[in-house]
Design an enzyme around this catalytic site. Sequence first.
Site, PDB file in Angstrom:
ATOM      1  N   GLU A   1       0.995  -1.187   0.027  1.00  0.00           N
ATOM      2  CA  GLU A   1      -0.315  -0.140   0.042  1.00  0.00           C
ATOM      3  C   GLU A   1       1.066   1.274  -0.042  1.00  0.00           C
ATOM      4  O   GLU A   1       1.942   1.182   0.496  1.00  0.00           O
ATOM      5  CB  GLU A   1      -0.820   0.006   1.076  1.00  0.00           C
ATOM      6  CG  GLU A   1      -1.879  -1.010   1.079  1.00  0.00           C
ATOM      7  CD  GLU A   1      -1.525  -2.161   1.935  1.00  0.00           C
ATOM      8  OE1 GLU A   1      -2.292  -3.158   1.751  1.00  0.00           O
ATOM      9  OE2 GLU A   1      -0.577  -2.416   2.295  1.00  0.00           O
TER      10      GLU A   1
ATOM     11  N   TYR B   1       7.793   2.515  -7.503  1.00  0.00           N
ATOM     12  CA  TYR B   1       7.104   1.092  -7.645  1.00  0.00           C
ATOM     13  C   TYR B   1       6.738   0.978  -9.037  1.00  0.00           C
ATOM     14  O   TYR B   1       6.497  -0.164  -9.464  1.00  0.00           O
ATOM     15  CB  TYR B   1       5.804   1.234  -6.761  1.00  0.00           C
ATOM     16  CG  TYR B   1       6.386   1.178  -5.237  1.00  0.00           C
ATOM     17  CD1 TYR B   1       7.215   0.428  -4.742  1.00  0.00           C
ATOM     18  CD2 TYR B   1       5.325   2.051  -4.439  1.00  0.00           C
ATOM     19  CE1 TYR B   1       7.641   0.634  -3.445  1.00  0.00           C
ATOM     20  CE2 TYR B   1       5.776   2.252  -2.948  1.00  0.00           C
ATOM     21  CZ  TYR B   1       6.668   1.700  -2.356  1.00  0.00           C
ATOM     22  OH  TYR B   1       6.975   1.695  -1.408  1.00  0.00           O
TER      23      TYR B   1
END
Length: 178
Positions: free
Chosen positions: A127, A139
């Site tokens: 998350e 990411y």
Amino acid sequence: MSAALLPESSDWPAVPVMPVLADGWMLGRMSALDLQAVAEIESRAYSHPWTRGNFENSLKSGHIGLTLRDPANQLVAYAVLMPVVDEMHLLNITVDPRRQRQGHGRLLLAVALATAHAHNLYTMLLEVRPSNASALTLYQQAGFAEIGRRKGYYPAMGNAREDALVLRRAWHPDEESA
């Protein structure tokens, strides 16, 4: 940090190779001896940091703590991974704010992915706050894709809440990893 620590191209490998550290940089497993330094970095990095007790409980629960230290043996970055059935959950990855934008987060994320692979886990979930643009970029460059959103997941300033983006990266078990 020496450029030798990072992949030579800007492309991420399908499954990162465990980096060979040069110039005295050290990868290690987080232990109780690291908790004070970890908590200090966490407090500098976030408005709503994990507590020392959160990290201690994670280690006691069997989560995998990774550390990155510079040649002077100073903690620069850390990550906490939680194996869950058939996937790895990246619970926390943090670089000391004084040492950011030097490739340490990229290196530690590659090590986290390689650690999942070494545990025969070929999916990683995490998350991230939508407001954390630098983490989102990291990411996305590493091949993570958004698969959901958790409403009001994170505490924010002024008693507000911020959503969490749920990101996932999966790879095939036959892809090489060292």
